[in-house]
Design a protein around this motif. Structure first.
Motif, PDB file in Angstrom:
ATOM      1  N   ASP B 342      81.086  14.785 -45.596  1.00  0.00           N
ATOM      2  CA  ASP B 342      81.765  15.054 -44.329  1.00  0.00           C
ATOM      3  C   ASP B 342      80.783  15.366 -43.215  1.00  0.00           C
ATOM      4  OD1 ASP B 342      84.154  14.751 -45.586  1.00  0.00           O
ATOM      5  OD2 ASP B 342      84.387  16.893 -46.019  1.00  0.00           O
ATOM      6  N   GLU B 343      79.654  16.021 -43.579  1.00  0.00           N
ATOM      7  CA  GLU B 343      78.744  16.474 -42.530  1.00  0.00           C
ATOM      8  C   GLU B 343      78.160  15.316 -41.717  1.00  0.00           C
ATOM      9  OE1 GLU B 343      78.330  16.800 -45.845  1.00  0.00           O
ATOM     10  OE2 GLU B 343      76.224  17.040 -46.411  1.00  0.00           O
ATOM     11  N   PHE B 344      78.153  14.106 -42.285  1.00  0.00           N
ATOM     12  CA  PHE B 344      77.583  12.981 -41.554  1.00  0.00           C
ATOM     13  C   PHE B 344      78.654  12.134 -40.850  1.00  0.00           C
ATOM     14  CE2 PHE B 344      74.430  13.605 -45.084  1.00  0.00           C
ATOM     15  CZ  PHE B 344      73.481  14.218 -44.290  1.00  0.00           C
ATOM     16  N   ALA B 345      79.900  12.564 -40.945  1.00  0.00           N
ATOM     17  CA  ALA B 345      81.015  11.945 -40.213  1.00  0.00           C
ATOM     18  C   ALA B 345      81.203  10.462 -40.525  1.00  0.00           C
ATOM     19  CB  ALA B 345      80.839  12.158 -38.700  1.00  0.00           C
ATOM     20  N   TYR B 346      80.821  10.059 -41.740  1.00  0.00           N
ATOM     21  CA  TYR B 346      80.937   8.638 -42.102  1.00  0.00           C
ATOM     22  C   TYR B 346      82.377   8.157 -41.993  1.00  0.00           C
ATOM     23  CZ  TYR B 346      80.676   4.316 -44.805  1.00  0.00           C
ATOM     24  OH  TYR B 346      80.769   3.015 -45.216  1.00  0.00           O
ATOM     25  N   VAL B 466      76.541  15.659 -38.112  1.00  0.00           N
ATOM     26  CA  VAL B 466      76.749  14.600 -37.118  1.00  0.00           C
ATOM     27  C   VAL B 466      78.158  14.788 -36.572  1.00  0.00           C
ATOM     28  CG1 VAL B 466      76.905  12.110 -36.699  1.00  0.00           C
ATOM     29  CG2 VAL B 466      75.216  12.987 -38.329  1.00  0.00           C
ATOM     30  N   THR B 467      78.260  14.933 -35.245  1.00  0.00           N
ATOM     31  CA  THR B 467      79.576  15.146 -34.630  1.00  0.00           C
ATOM     32  C   THR B 467      79.856  14.047 -33.611  1.00  0.00           C
ATOM     33  OG1 THR B 467      78.859  17.449 -34.645  1.00  0.00           O
ATOM     34  CG2 THR B 467      81.035  17.009 -33.742  1.00  0.00           C
ATOM     35  N   VAL B 475      73.728  14.474 -33.141  1.00  0.00           N
ATOM     36  CA  VAL B 475      73.014  14.677 -34.402  1.00  0.00           C
ATOM     37  C   VAL B 475      72.232  15.976 -34.313  1.00  0.00           C
ATOM     38  CG1 VAL B 475      71.259  13.766 -35.959  1.00  0.00           C
ATOM     39  CG2 VAL B 475      72.818  12.203 -34.780  1.00  0.00           C
ATOM     40  N   GLN B 476      72.460  16.866 -35.302  1.00  0.00           N
ATOM     41  CA  GLN B 476      71.745  18.133 -35.338  1.00  0.00           C
ATOM     42  C   GLN B 476      70.908  18.155 -36.608  1.00  0.00           C
ATOM     43  OE1 GLN B 476      74.166  21.727 -34.686  1.00  0.00           O
ATOM     44  NE2 GLN B 476      73.110  22.632 -36.433  1.00  0.00           N
ATOM     45  N   GLY B 477      69.589  18.322 -36.432  1.00  0.00           N
ATOM     46  CA  GLY B 477      68.721  18.276 -37.606  1.00  0.00           C
ATOM     47  C   GLY B 477      67.576  19.248 -37.515  1.00  0.00           C
TER      48      GLY B 477
END
Lengths: 130, 664
Positions: B342-346, B466-467, B475-477
């Motif tokens: 989910d965190e990468f919004a695929y 990723v939002t 993208v927050q990294g």
């Protein structure tokens, strides 16, 4: 590593149940951390510094109280290291050392406001009570 | 009475360090049947073997016991030694006093006592041994290759080149596999299709190779040299022999909205389709789940436009039965599902794609005809973020990711980044990496070129979130070198998804009785010394079904597997194992218990005439073992209620004698 630092490290590992050696240095914990900008030491640094026995700076940093305990780092860590639990353990050691908790549970309701997310309230209880 | 010789090996200090070898050879001298006993530093050496040969001749030995390492190491050596001196090789017994004794004990008295006991057991067994002669079985000179990707193609070509017929079974309507979907290949950047399609054509034109496309292996029986395989050729509703591949049907078919699996669902195909222009075989296939004619009998356009008259709506699945001497598994890999990340919004954004989808986006035959356009609005992306290790090296959650490194992602990500910068210099490219792993010829140089010549921004750290926000992906990294959290507004995010074995691998392994690891990769017989053989005799491994691999490595392994197959098929006869089940017909009552437990179908029943004590004859049903099929597992000897079934070389009486010797 000095004996004292080693003892501290062992204590933190025991309290948290975290094995910092599982960390593969990917930085996803700090990448995901919503409180990153507020913190002097970031989730990945907590893990590495505990592993190296460099714990004194962690005990004295404000970062302990900036961590929202949102557990995003725990959820996202690909190696199951659970950095937030380590932060919490350091916090616990720090508060025990000072002989008291910063806040009593009874103090919390007074500080609530409408915009405060529920998660933060739960976190506050985790953070400031035994 | 046997005349037994005992040979105790020191194995340098491996055995002699914890076992008093002199005491062992002295003690065993007094065992029944033993006429000679000695010890020596290295029994497996030429001098040691000569010592055995001389003793066999001098003392007219009828059996020998070697107290040494595990029989897995040197049983074959000592059997050959005995044979060279004129002794039947099955009159040799090994007492394992290394792995099962000296290596697991620390003090000499305990080790010595146990070594003597193990030696006594072996002597007791040899006393009951009988000479055995192995049978022979013929070899079917035809190979089966399961999977028609680059691994299967290369293996089939190499086997055919040696003159043996090969069949390729491929589940898709065409061979080519994943490589056919790729755009360019690292580290030379030649176009995948340009180097793959000539090989596909070679396969099609080779008269030694048959392709069963749109087919799957349904049943495997038999054993090395003699496999009986049933292949299900699924109905494609088109007569392969007549279809010319002109494509008229695929243009006129009114059912236009079927997701195109070759382009990973990024565009649509018709219900009747040819996966891609260079497909082999180039024949159309009707998708029965999408075709109106097959579903409700209303349409029939393709049959009307087909000039060759190849459409056959009544075509049925067909079962092909064939015999093979060897089977090569080349079932390949797939990227894992991104649904759980989910965190990468695929799942939320069309502009978060996997690397394989990116290959199709840059491929001239892909959904955008090779123009790099983002899937949501077909606009040119100006900022692209690549995320490596998505689901690889993930030990936290088995349902989400894989613990292993997928091996190929570092290189293809460098390739993608380089290609973008080459074609679209106005596009900024960021690669988030944990480690860049580039062991391979010209691999690290390739990655450095991406950075130094093409200006790709490599950031040491992982993306946390990723939002999608408006037209952008936030993208927050982590940037671990700068110790800061970075925020990038990207137009396209590409995830280097971990790879896993194809789903067909597990049921296939069950059919082949071939072993797998916990990740469903096929296990090799030895990780270093037998890398392309499965532990199951006659089954070989090619490509990513054995572990993540890039194309150069896959092709080398495919060739290695082929050479092993050729070595097997070049033999006219295979020497079997003589230690197989044999029934005592006088005791057998024909109850069928053994037949029911036999995993290889080696047992049948015959009616036989027996002379009875009162001089009459009687016809009785008795078990019969097919020596070519029996693998000597011993299941039948346990199941037999009357004790009629015994295993040659491991008879119940021999085992009991060993146990008695140990317990004495």
């Amino acid at each position: 590593m000095s004996q004292q630092n080693n003892n501290l490290k062992e204590e933190l590992i025991r309290i948290s149940g975290v094995n910092p050696k599982k960390c593969m240095r990917c930085g996803k914990c700090s990448a995901t951390c919503p409180a990153y900008e507020e913190m002097e030491y970031h989730p990945h640094e907590f893990v590495v510094m505990v592993e190296n026995g460099n714990i004194e700076p962690l005990l004295n940093t404000e970062s302990l109280y900036r961590c929202l305990t949102c557990f995003a780092c725990v959820e996202r860590c690909p190696r199951g290291v659970e950095p937030a639990k380590l932060v919490e353990a350091v916090r616990l050691v720090a508060t025990r050392r000072q002989g008291a908790n910063h806040m009593k549970a009874d103090d919390v309701p007074a500080k609530l406001d409408e915009d405060l997310p529920q998660q933060a309230i739960v976190s506050a209880f985790r953070k400031y009570t035994k | 009475m046997q005349r037994i010789g005992v040979f105790v090996c020191w194995c340098g200090s491996n055995i002699a360090g914890t076992v008093d070898v002199q005491a062992v050879s002295d003690a065993l001298k007094n065992e029944p049947g033993v006429v000679f006993s000695t010890n020596y530093q290295y029994m497996c050496s030429q001098a040691g073997q000569n010592m055995i040969k001389d003793a066999i001749k001098e003392y007219r030995l009828t059996g020998i016991v070697v107290c040494s390492c595990s029989p897995r190491m040197h049983e074959a050596t000592f059997r050959k030694t005995a044979q060279a001196a004129g002794l039947n090789p099955y009159m040799v017994e090994i007492a394992n006093i290394r792995e099962q004794c000296s290596w697991v004990h620390k003090d000499i008295p305990t080790g010595t006592e146990k070594a003597i006991i193990l030696g006594k057991a072996a002597v007791a067994k040899v006393n009951l041994n009988a000479p055995l002669t192995p049978g022979e079985s013929p070899v079917t000179k035809r190979a089966l290759v399961i999977g028609g990707g680059i691994a299967g193609i290369q293996t089939a070509l190499d086997i055919a080149d040696a003159g043996f017929p090969v069949d390729i079974v491929e589940t898709k309507p065409t061979i080519g596999g994943k490589m056919a979907q790729l755009d360019k290949t690292f580290p030379t950047l030649d176009c995948a299709a340009c180097i793959l399609t000539p090989k596909m054509v070679d396969v099609a034109q080779n008269d030694k190779i048959r392709i069963f496309s749109y087919s799957e292996v349904q049943e495997v029986k038999g054993f090395v040299g003699n496999f009986d395989v049933k292949i299900k050729k699924k109905a494609r509703y088109v007569n392969e022999d007549i279809c010319t591949g002109c494509g008229a049907c695929t243009e006129k078919c009114p059912q236009k909205n079927v997701p195109n699996e070759f382009n990973l669902g990024m565009d649509n195909r018709r219900a009747i389709y040819i996966p891609f222009a260079q497909a082999v075989p180039k024949v159309a296939t009707i998708d029965p789940n999408a075709c109106n004619m097959l579903k409700n009998g209303k349409c029939g356009v393709c049959a009307k436009v087909c000039a060759a008259g190849a459409i056959d709506y009544k075509q049925q699945d067909q079962i092909i039965e064939e015999k093979y001497g060897a089977i090569v598994v080349a079932t390949g890999f797939n990227p894992i599902s991104m649904e759980k990340f989910d965190e990468f919004a695929y799942s939320q954004s069309k502009d978060v794609i996997t690397s394989l989808e990116f290959e199709r986006l840059t491929n001239a035959a892909g959904p955008t005809a090779g123009k790099l356009l983002r899937p949501s609005d077909l606009e040119h992306p100006h900022t692209i973020v690549f995320v490596q290790c998505v689901g690889s090296r993930c030990a936290a959650c088995a349902e989400k990711g894989k613990e292993y490194c997928s091996k190929i992602c570092c290189m293809y990500t460098a390739k993608h980044a380089m290609l973008v910068r080459d074609k679209y210099p106005d596009t900024e490219v960021y690669v988030f990496y944990i480690d860049v792993r580039t062991p391979g010829k010209n691999f690290d140089e390739f990655y450095r070129r991406a950075v130094e010549e093409y200006g790709v921004h490599y950031i040491k750290g992982m993306v946390g979130k990723v939002t999608p926000e408006g037209k952008k992906l936030k993208v927050q990294g982590s940037d671990l070198i700068m110790d800061e959290q970075v925020h990038i507004d990207a137009d396209l995010v590409v995830l280097a998804a971990a790879i896993e074995p194809d789903k067909s691998a597990r049921p296939l392994a069950t059919m082949l009785t071939a072993s797998m690891d916990t990740n469903d990769f096929f296990t090799e017989a030895h990780p270093k010394l037998r890398p392309v053989e499965s532990p199951t005799a006659g089954v070989f491994l090619s490509g990513a079904c054995q572990g993540p691999k890039d194309i150069p490595e896959t092709v080398s392994q495919a060739g290695a597997a082929a050479s092993k197959v050729i070595g097997l098929l070049a033999k006219d006869k295979l020497t079997g194992n003589p230690c197989i089940a044999s029934p005592n017909e006088l005791m057998c009552n024909g109850c069928s218990s053994c037949e029911r437990v036999c995993p290889y179908g080696a047992i049948t029943y015959v009616d036989k005439e027996f002379r009875m004590p009162d001089r009459t004859t009687a016809i009785r049903r008795v078990a019969q073992v097919n020596p070519a099929v029996c693998q000597g597992c011993g299941a039948c000897t346990v199941a037999c209620p009357s004790g009629a079934m015994d295993l040659r070389g491991f008879a119940s009486a021999q085992i009991i004698a060993e146990v008695d010797a140990i317990c004495k």
